[in-house]
Design a protein around this motif. Structure first.
Motif, PDB file in Angstrom:
ATOM      1  N   GLN A 128       0.837  -1.186   0.000  1.00  9.57           N
ATOM      2  CA  GLN A 128       0.000   0.000   0.000  1.00  9.57           C
ATOM      3  C   GLN A 128       0.877   1.244   0.000  1.00  9.57           C
ATOM      4  O   GLN A 128       1.842   1.327   0.763  1.00  9.57           O
ATOM      5  CB  GLN A 128      -0.905   0.001   1.238  1.00  9.57           C
ATOM      6  CG  GLN A 128      -1.780  -1.237   1.343  1.00  9.57           C
ATOM      7  CD  GLN A 128      -2.674  -1.218   2.566  1.00  9.57           C
ATOM      8  OE1 GLN A 128      -2.240  -0.865   3.664  1.00  9.57           O
ATOM      9  NE2 GLN A 128      -3.926  -1.607   2.391  1.00  9.57           N
ATOM     10  N   VAL A 129       0.527   2.214  -0.831  1.00 11.96           N
ATOM     11  CA  VAL A 129       1.318   3.440  -0.922  1.00 11.96           C
ATOM     12  C   VAL A 129       0.385   4.641  -1.041  1.00 11.96           C
ATOM     13  O   VAL A 129      -0.668   4.559  -1.686  1.00 11.96           O
ATOM     14  CB  VAL A 129       2.306   3.374  -2.104  1.00 11.96           C
ATOM     15  CG1 VAL A 129       1.590   3.243  -3.432  1.00 11.96           C
ATOM     16  CG2 VAL A 129       3.226   4.587  -2.115  1.00 11.96           C
ATOM     17  N   GLY A 130       0.781   5.726  -0.396  1.00 14.74           N
ATOM     18  CA  GLY A 130      -0.025   6.941  -0.392  1.00 14.74           C
ATOM     19  C   GLY A 130      -0.766   7.150   0.912  1.00 14.74           C
ATOM     20  O   GLY A 130      -1.507   8.120   1.057  1.00 14.74           O
ATOM     21  N   LEU A 131      -0.559   6.251   1.872  1.00 15.12           N
ATOM     22  CA  LEU A 131      -1.325   6.270   3.113  1.00 15.12           C
ATOM     23  C   LEU A 131      -1.059   7.532   3.924  1.00 15.12           C
ATOM     24  O   LEU A 131       0.083   7.960   4.068  1.00 15.12           O
ATOM     25  CB  LEU A 131      -0.976   5.041   3.956  1.00 15.12           C
ATOM     26  CG  LEU A 131      -1.196   3.679   3.296  1.00 15.12           C
ATOM     27  CD1 LEU A 131      -0.736   2.575   4.237  1.00 15.12           C
ATOM     28  CD2 LEU A 131      -2.657   3.494   2.897  1.00 15.12           C
ATOM     29  N   ARG A 132      -2.137   8.085   4.471  1.00 17.16           N
ATOM     30  CA  ARG A 132      -1.998   9.216   5.382  1.00 17.16           C
ATOM     31  C   ARG A 132      -3.214   9.353   6.285  1.00 17.16           C
ATOM     32  O   ARG A 132      -3.527  10.420   6.797  1.00 17.16           O
ATOM     33  CB  ARG A 132      -1.760  10.520   4.598  1.00 17.16           C
ATOM     34  CG  ARG A 132      -2.774  10.763   3.486  1.00 17.16           C
ATOM     35  CD  ARG A 132      -2.209  11.716   2.467  1.00 17.16           C
ATOM     36  NE  ARG A 132      -3.192  12.110   1.480  1.00 17.16           N
ATOM     37  CZ  ARG A 132      -3.508  11.375   0.403  1.00 17.16           C
ATOM     38  NH1 ARG A 132      -2.915  10.207   0.197  1.00 17.16           N
ATOM     39  NH2 ARG A 132      -4.401  11.810  -0.462  1.00 17.16           N
TER      40      ARG A 132
END
Length: 262
Positions: A147-151
């Motif tokens: 998962q990438v872009g998590l915030r």
């Protein structure tokens, strides 16, 4: 291999705002707009790669809708086609992955998103758009999940992800993506709120500090294998500005179609 473009107009599993069910025909219209070329950055013509379309309505009942999605994806796979799906909210990904698993076994998944979607249940709904990857993991659909872009990661979801070996990366950590864990069979799931609202304002759950369109395109270009399937979800046309997010979604369709045709 040719690609079938699916439209799944479903947002009854959304937790905050409806509107994502309106997205599939909007993205398709953008693909065929005279203002938008069909060519990918690599020079592939998406209109030649995508040679079948399935934009049928879904039943109103959630279980019946999921069964319909799973059956339609399974039919495309049986005919030797790769599915590229347009949501709808992110809950549509779970039945897609169930059908993909029957064909390919556990999948390695690149998941672009502001949220992990790893809740065991959200607001009492185990099939919420906040839960698809939890369900997919439980059903053995997942090999590696990156998962990438998590915030917007809650302690509950972080604990669930760590327990199941999920790679959870923020938008500032694209350089840490373990591409060696994204071999075949590879599936790509792009939630448009993974991008910063400056690039994709037309989503129901915008989170500042996200990825740029260019960063997502660079990530896709680095994938080591051709995806066996992909989805683009969570466009809310009612919140878009000048069709900006729809245009981003159409660009991702072109690039994913080109990658899937390899």
């Amino acid at each position: 291999m040719t690609v079938t473009l699916f439209g799944f107009p479903w947002d009854a599993s959304s937790s905050y705002a409806r509107g994502a069910a309106l997205a599939p025909p909007v993205i398709r219209a953008m693909l065929f707009s005279e203002a938008s070329s069909p060519w990918s950055i690599s020079g592939a013509n998406a209109r030649e790669i995508v040679t079948a379309y399935d934009f049928a309505d879904l039943p109103e009942d959630g279980a019946a809708a999921r069964a319909s999605i799973e059956a339609r994806i399974a039919s495309a796979l049986k005919s030797g086609r790769k599915p590229l799906s347009l949501g709808g909210d992110h809950s549509v990904t779970y039945p897609i992955l169930k059908a993909m698993k029957e064909k390919h076994g556990p999948l390695n998944i690149l998941h672009v998103d502001a949220h992990t979607d790893l809740y065991e249940a959200f607001e009492g709904d185990r099939y919420s758009h906040a839960c698809p990857f939890a369900r997919a993991i439980e059903d053995g659909c997942v090999g590696n999940l990156v998962q990438v872009g998590l915030r917007s990661v809650t302690p509950h979801c972080r604990t669930f992800g760590e327990r199941h070996g999920v790679v959870m990366l923020g938008a500032e950590e694209t350089g840490a993506i373990p591409y060696d864990r994204l071999g075949g069979p590879l599936y790509v799931s792009i939630d448009l709120d993974g991008l910063d609202p400056a690039f994709a304002p037309g989503v129901s759950h915008p989170e500042p500090g996200g990825l740029s369109t260019r960063e997502v395109l660079q990530i896709l270009a680095k994938l080591p294998v051709s995806p066996v399937g992909a989805d683009i979800v969570e466009l809310n046309p009612e919140r878009d500005i000048n069709m900006m997010t729809a245009g981003v979604a159409a660009r991702f369709v072109k690039e994913l179609a080109a990658l899937m045709s390899d």
